[in-house]
Scaffold this active site. Structure first.
Site, PDB file in Angstrom:
ATOM      1  N   TYR A 144     -23.576  86.597  19.425  1.00 55.71           N
ATOM      2  CA  TYR A 144     -24.359  87.299  18.951  1.00 55.71           C
ATOM      3  C   TYR A 144     -25.667  87.045  19.025  1.00 55.71           C
ATOM      4  CZ  TYR A 144     -21.115  89.102  14.509  1.00 55.71           C
ATOM      5  OH  TYR A 144     -20.103  90.009  14.033  1.00 55.71           O
ATOM      6  N   ASP A 226      -6.152  83.315  18.542  1.00 53.42           N
ATOM      7  CA  ASP A 226      -5.282  84.938  18.510  1.00 53.42           C
ATOM      8  C   ASP A 226      -4.018  84.726  17.751  1.00 53.42           C
ATOM      9  OD1 ASP A 226      -4.848  83.007  20.694  1.00 53.42           O
ATOM     10  OD2 ASP A 226      -3.930  84.385  22.125  1.00 53.42           O
ATOM     11  N   ASP A 250     -16.686  85.608  11.790  1.00 51.85           N
ATOM     12  CA  ASP A 250     -16.520  86.657  12.027  1.00 51.85           C
ATOM     13  C   ASP A 250     -15.201  88.272  11.126  1.00 51.85           C
ATOM     14  OD1 ASP A 250     -17.990  89.125  10.733  1.00 51.85           O
ATOM     15  OD2 ASP A 250     -17.614  90.166  12.388  1.00 51.85           O
ATOM     16  N   ASP A 254     -12.729  88.437   7.431  1.00 55.22           N
ATOM     17  CA  ASP A 254     -12.220  89.340   6.682  1.00 55.22           C
ATOM     18  C   ASP A 254     -10.712  89.445   6.607  1.00 55.22           C
ATOM     19  OD1 ASP A 254     -14.859  90.635   6.924  1.00 55.22           O
ATOM     20  OD2 ASP A 254     -14.200  92.721   7.907  1.00 55.22           O
TER      21      ASP A 254
HETATM   22  C1  IPM Z   1     -20.970  89.403   8.498  1.00 52.24           C
HETATM   23  C2  IPM Z   1     -21.081  91.311   8.850  1.00 52.24           C
HETATM   24  C3  IPM Z   1     -22.415  90.956   9.736  1.00 52.24           C
HETATM   25  C4  IPM Z   1     -21.711  90.090  10.460  1.00 52.24           C
HETATM   26  C5  IPM Z   1     -22.756  92.414  10.005  1.00 52.24           C
HETATM   27  C6  IPM Z   1     -23.299  93.120   9.197  1.00 52.24           C
HETATM   28  C7  IPM Z   1     -24.215  92.423  11.628  1.00 52.24           C
HETATM   29  O1  IPM Z   1     -19.946  91.313   9.216  1.00 52.24           O
HETATM   30  O2  IPM Z   1     -21.932  89.255   7.650  1.00 52.24           O
HETATM   31  O3  IPM Z   1     -19.307  89.260   8.508  1.00 52.24           O
HETATM   32  O4  IPM Z   1     -21.686  91.126  12.056  1.00 52.24           O
HETATM   33  O5  IPM Z   1     -22.611  88.873  10.600  1.00 52.24           O
HETATM   34 MG    MG Z   2     -18.720  90.962   9.060  1.00 50.39          MG
END
Ligand code: IPM
Ligand code: MG
Length: 359
Positions: A144, A226, A250, A254
């Site tokens: 990032y 992976d 990140d 999810d």
């Molecule tokens: C998260 C989000 C952020 C990230 C975005 C909105 C910049 O996806 O906090 O997981 O990628 O860190």
């Molecule tokens: Mg995210």
């Protein structure tokens, strides 16, 4: 920590941000006033809202207000309205900017399966039952932030570039954080990397192993990213603390939304050496903004984390998580949790039910 005054900077942001922040503040104010803590809240713009009002996703005033606060609470940023903006005028740059400016190198993302929501996951119940893990995501380095980055070249032959880069000290401090947190849990750290291909991961693995020498009571293993993605949906209960790079974290976190049944339930704390920042892990969900159907649990749980980590009041954090659990046990659900049956209510109604169960 003694009761007293606390200053909180609140950044509602875009999409459903303002709605879920209102819910979280209702809970925060209730708990604080009952505990005799005087909370001053200052609301500041960030992301798309700030671009529209001030021409920048992170106004200086917002940054100063965060820096002079005891903690920061954020909703979400982003939306289709700003999607075609140039990179420096994207709402996400505001979030990345505040993380960097506050030195929030450690992002803690707990993923805990609630028995009342077992039906919500698209995975089999026996796979997700009992999941209780913590993603420790490095937040101010890696892909990032690594330089060089950017888009260059002539139209028609452009080059897009990002760099995954870590300095030893960045790996050391996040590794220490993960091992310390593991000591308060089940004492197992899984470090996730791509060391079979990336040099940056080879350094990551080496440094994590060195830091591990200070924590002989904590078990350490390594997993390629992976394989980790597969293991998270195959046998998620094997994990306690997952330690990983910014972008890997990140993506992997999810999957937590699948394990718990909805990404709307997941909170996070971003910590560094100054004020910490608390935010749900989900996005701004522009498609459901303003409809009173967003799930406020992730943001309210983020407030619980604030009480625990910033105010040293684990008792008040517990009060909040208990009230959420009771509300779910009594059958109240937001629309994203409809799969588990129960009474589907709006954001405001759901928040009220939580409030009524706070004491
Ligand atoms: C998260 C989000 C952020 C990230 C975005 C909105 C910049 O996806 O906090 O997981 O990628 O860190
Ligand atoms: Mg995210």
């Amino acid at each position: 920590m003694l009761n007293g005054k606390r200053k909180i900077c609140v950044l509602p942001g875009d999409g459903i941000g303002p709605e879920i922040i209102d819910s979280a503040l209702a809970v925060l104010n209730h708990v604080a006033s009952h505990a005799g803590i005087a909370v001053t809240v200052s609301r500041e713009p960030i992301g798309g809202e700030a671009i529209d009002a001030h021409g920048t996703p992170l106004p200086e005033r917002t940054l100063q207000s965060c820096l002079s606060s005891d903690a920061v609470l954020l909703g979400a940023v982003g939306g289709p309205r700003w999607d075609s903006n140039p990179p420096h005028l994207r709402p996400e740059k505001g979030l990345l900017g505040i993380r960097k400016a506050l030195g929030l190198y450690g992002n803690l993302r707990p993923v805990k399966q609630q028995p009342t929501l077992l039906e919500c996951s698209s995975l089999k119940k026996e796979i997700v039952a009992g999941v209780d893990l913590l993603v420790v995501r490095e937040l101010t380095g890696g892909l990032y932030f690594g330089e060089p980055q950017g888009i260059s070249g002539e139209a028609g032959s452009e080059v897009g570039l990002n760099s995954m880069l870590y300095h030893r000290h960045e790996i050391e401090r996040i590794a220490h954080k993960a091992f310390e947190l593991a000591r308060r849990r089940r004492k197992k750290v899984t470090s996730v990397d791509k060391a079979n291909v990336l040099e940056v991961s080879q350094l990551w693995r080496k440094v994590v192993e060195e830091v591990h020498q200070d924590y002989p009571d904590v078990e350490l293993n390594h997993l390629l990213v992976d394989n980790c993605a597969m293991q998270l949906v195959l046998r998620p209960t094997q994990f306690d603390v997952l330690l990983t790079e910014n972008m890997f974290g990140d993506i992997l976190s999810d999957i937590g939304g699948v394990l718990t049944g909805s990404i709307g339930t997941l909170p996070s704390a971003s910590v560094g050496d100054g004020p910490a920042l608390y935010e749900p892990i989900h996005g701004s969900a522009p498609d459901i903004a303003g409809k009173n159907i967003a799930n406020p649990i992730g943001t309210i749980e983020s407030v619980a984390m604030m009480f625990e980590y910033s105010f040293d009041r684990a008792d008040l954090a517990r009060q909040i998580t208990d009230a959420i659990d009771l509300t779910l046990a009594d059958g109240y659900r937001t629309a994203d949790l409809a799969r588990s049956g129960g009474k589907i209510v709006g954001t405001l109604e759901f928040t009220n039910e939580i409030r009524q169960r706070l004491n």
